[in-house]
Write an enzyme that holds these catalytic residues in place. Structure first.
Site, mmCIF file in Angstrom:
data_model
loop_
_atom_site.group_PDB
_atom_site.id
_atom_site.type_symbol
_atom_site.label_atom_id
_atom_site.label_comp_id
_atom_site.label_asym_id
_atom_site.label_seq_id
_atom_site.Cartn_x
_atom_site.Cartn_y
_atom_site.Cartn_z
ATOM 1 N N GLU A 175 0.827 -1.219 0.000
ATOM 2 C CA GLU A 175 0.000 0.000 0.000
ATOM 3 C C GLU A 175 0.861 1.269 0.000
ATOM 4 O OE1 GLU A 175 -3.584 2.251 2.495
ATOM 5 O OE2 GLU A 175 -2.520 0.572 3.411
ATOM 6 N N LYS A 212 -2.834 -1.976 -2.739
ATOM 7 C CA LYS A 212 -3.868 -1.079 -2.228
ATOM 8 C C LYS A 212 -3.438 0.339 -2.567
ATOM 9 C CE LYS A 212 -6.664 0.159 1.801
ATOM 10 N NZ LYS A 212 -7.192 -0.274 3.102
#
Length: 296
Positions: A175, A212
């Site tokens: 992420e 993400k």
């Protein structure tokens, strides 16, 4: 790795619930839930209250595997129980795939980015995650400016740790968030995509990751990442957008599904009756699922 869970995350229709607020963000999450800081004392009481909040969400009839593919947990949530079962086991029994946040927060801003702080106990955390039947992990960095050196450092760090997570038999969610208030969000996203692609192309056939990412300003910018053979799934964070705004932006991106936190729980309050709480959560789940599945 659980192949049934792998197939659900890769091919299922739905989204991932982010329930992983940690030490620094827990007071804000509780305050948004209607539990002010002056109503509890000490970390133990704070973490019990946030676990009670998460338990209420997870045990709600609205929290259904029909629309929710997975849930990201904070480390203490993994070690606590819901209805006599460890949280990961409870989630698995209701058909929701459990993930664990493993980062220790963000370092100070340098070269336009915030790297992750060192994760000194990663090996022990991954061992315990396997004991608790966790499927994958999540770790967050932040990109603020289109700085080539900084963005390279963020992606290098994410994939270096990601490979250790893969070796432990778990699937890492990588992420590198782009700040929605960045002075040049578009350029940050273009640079980030190219850097991620370089690393994906270097992975072997038995190394799989999830990503993400902030919902991109340019629709379908990340389609090449979504279609990459080493990527299990690409999920989007709400990043400070309201739920309605995040949902509308999400709908413009084919194959991108949600992994929302604040946008999922923003209408929930500790003082709500069970019926009102469940109705509010159901409305949020339905709208986020719709945005993840039904594209323009």
């Amino acid at each position: 790795m659980n192949q049934q869970q792998f197939d659900k995350i890769k091919n299922g229709e739905g989204f991932i619930a982010a329930l992983d607020q940690s030490g620094g963000s827990t007071p804000k999450a509780l305050a948004a839930y209607g539990v002010p800081e002056d109503s509890y004392s000490g970390e133990d009481e704070m973490f019990k209250l946030v676990h009670d909040m998460r338990t209420r969400i997870i045990t709600s009839p609205a929290f259904s595997s029909d629309k929710i593919l997975g849930a990201i947990l904070f480390e203490q949530t993994m070690d606590r129980q819901i209805e006599g079962k460890y949280t990961g086991d409870y989630l698995s029994e209701i058909g929701v795939v459990p993930f664990l946040k493993v980062d220790k927060g963000l370092a100070d801003k340098e070269n336009g980015v915030q790297l992750m702080k060192p994760i000194h106990d990663l090996d022990d955390t991954l061992r315990r995650a396997n004991e608790r039947h966790i499927f994958g992990t999540k770790m967050r960095s932040v990109v603020h400016e289109p700085n080539e050196e900084g963005i390279k450092a963020v992606v290098d760090q994410q994939f270096e740790i990601g490979k250790r997570i893969i070796e432990a038999g778990l699937v890492p969610i990588i992420e590198p968030e782009v700040d929605i208030d960045s002075s040049d969000k578009v350029k940050c996203e273009d640079m980030l995509k190219e850097e991620i692609l370089k690393h994906l192309n270097e992975l072997s056939e038995d190394q799989n990751v999830m990503l993400k990412l902030t919902i991109p300003t340019k629709a379908n910018l990340y389609k090449e990442l979504i279609d990459h053979p080493r990527v299990v799934r690409v999920v989007a964070l709400s990043g400070g957008y309201s739920r309605d705004e995040a949902n509308e932006k999400l709908k413009e991106n084919d194959g991108l599904i949600a992994s929302f936190s604040r946008a999922l729980a923003s209408d929930l309050n500790a003082k709500q009756s069970d019926d009102e709480f469940n109705d509010k959560l159901q409305s949020a789940v339905d709208s986020i699922h719709d945005a993840s599945v039904n594209k323009k």
